[in-house]
Design a protein around this motif. Structure first.
Motif, PDB file in Angstrom:
ATOM      1  N   ASP A 176       0.859  -1.184   0.000  1.00 20.90           N
ATOM      2  CA  ASP A 176       0.000   0.000   0.000  1.00 20.90           C
ATOM      3  C   ASP A 176       0.897   1.236   0.000  1.00 20.90           C
ATOM      4  N   VAL A 177       0.845   1.991  -1.075  1.00 18.68           N
ATOM      5  CA  VAL A 177       1.733   3.145  -1.264  1.00 18.68           C
ATOM      6  C   VAL A 177       0.972   4.429  -0.941  1.00 18.68           C
ATOM      7  N   HIS A 211       9.653  10.297   5.433  1.00 15.24           N
ATOM      8  CA  HIS A 211      10.740   9.471   5.977  1.00 15.24           C
ATOM      9  C   HIS A 211      10.281   8.602   7.138  1.00 15.24           C
ATOM     10  N   ASP A 212       9.317   9.075   7.897  1.00 13.62           N
ATOM     11  CA  ASP A 212       8.868   8.321   9.067  1.00 13.62           C
ATOM     12  C   ASP A 212       7.641   7.464   8.786  1.00 13.62           C
ATOM     13  N   SER A 213       7.289   7.268   7.509  1.00 21.28           N
ATOM     14  CA  SER A 213       6.089   6.513   7.173  1.00 21.28           C
ATOM     15  C   SER A 213       6.313   5.008   7.141  1.00 21.28           C
ATOM     16  N   GLY A 218       9.615   2.778  -2.395  1.00 23.77           N
ATOM     17  CA  GLY A 218      10.634   3.554  -3.106  1.00 23.77           C
ATOM     18  C   GLY A 218      10.071   4.342  -4.269  1.00 23.77           C
ATOM     19  N   HIS A 219       8.759   4.488  -4.342  1.00 24.43           N
ATOM     20  CA  HIS A 219       8.139   5.200  -5.462  1.00 24.43           C
ATOM     21  C   HIS A 219       8.236   6.716  -5.269  1.00 24.43           C
TER      22      HIS A 219
END
Length: 294
Positions: A176-177, A211-213, A218-219
């Protein structure tokens, strides 16, 4: 003897005067060159050739308005039936990802003409517009300025699955992006309340995972927006555009004049300083020379 001494000192005074005049002339030339350089920099900045887009214009849409034959129109109404967000734009989403061959590739997707729209127009200082299409959700959060006199987009957000049909052999499927616009760019397209934002030149919004997700996809996504006409916090029952508020050639309303103003002010300050010093030196030398005659 005193007169003879004065005659002998006269060439020195003239020499000092010539040197002072030369200094003033050189200083003035340098100041003018500095101002001209600022003007050249400004000219190069404001007349820069627009970036050529990576994509061609999509085919005309039946929902387009006026001369914007390629732009799609999105209208979201509040619960009372009055339009609260209106947007017309020719948009493209480009997503960079890595495939199973360890290659970085890009997948492109046009913003559709008829997505499923949802959102919120309840709060007086925040509105949300979301578009669902082909497994993607693009959301925009609109906010008012602290004084309530202006509106802007505070956040762009794009969500989807890394196994979406758009991606060929992704290296990390079934994720899930969630990509968002940078937090350090909190104000997109600031516009006075009651007016509509209009911009013919292409605007680009970059979105990536915070950054903290904990995101592992890498998208990176780029949202290209052209021929944009947009307004939020609408209060007219007619649902029509407010007066146009055009973007500048540089995307800013202050950068066009700041370099020239700073350069001119600095040049004037330098000239005044040198002129004042030159006058003080001239009268001091004159006083000393006349004193030696007595």
């Amino acid at each position: 003897m005193k007169l003879s001494g004065f005659s002998q000192s006269l060439p020195r005074i003239q020499g000092l005067g010539n040197g002072l005049n030369g200094t003033l002339i050189c200083s003035a030339l340098l100041a003018l060159l500095f101002t001209a350089a600022q003007g050249l920099q400004l000219s190069a900045f404001t007349t820069k050739t627009p970036r050529v887009s990576k994509y061609t214009t999509k085919s005309p849409s039946a929902s387009s308005m006026n001369h914007d034959a390629t732009a799609s129109l999105y209208r979201f109404n509040a619960t009372n039936g009055i339009t609260c967000i209106l947007m017309q734009v020719d948009g493209l989403i480009s997503i960079k990802y890595r495939n199973k061959l360890n290659e970085d590739v890009e997948a492109d997707l046009y913003m559709p003409d008829d997505p499923q729209l949802s959102g919120e127009c309840v709060e007086s200082n925040m509105e949300i517009l979301s578009m669902d299409f082909k497994g993607f959700r693009l959301s925009m959060t609109f906010k008012k300025s602290s004084g309530g006199e202006g509106w802007y987009i505070n956040l762009f957000e794009l969500t989807y699955s890394s196994s979406n049909w758009l991606f060929e052999h992704p290296d990390r499927p079934n994720l899930d992006v969630k990509l968002t616009s940078p937090a350090q760019t909190p104000m997109y397209f600031p516009t006075p309340v009651g007016k509509s934002y209009v911009c013919d030149k292409e605007q680009t919004v970059i979105m990536y995972a915070p950054h903290d997700s904990g995101d592992q996809s890498g998208h990176i996504a780029k949202l290209f927006l052209r021929d944009m006409h947009m307004q939020s916090f609408m209060f007219k029952d007619s649902g029509k555009w407010g007066p146009s508020f055009h973007c500048s050639a540089t995307g800013s309303y202050r950068d066009e004049t700041a370099p020239l103003a700073v350069g001119t002010a600095l040049a004037i300050a330098v000239l005044l300083t040198i002129s004042g010093y030159g006058g003080w030196r001239y009268f001091k030398i004159k006083k000393v020379q006349y004193g030696s005659m007595e």
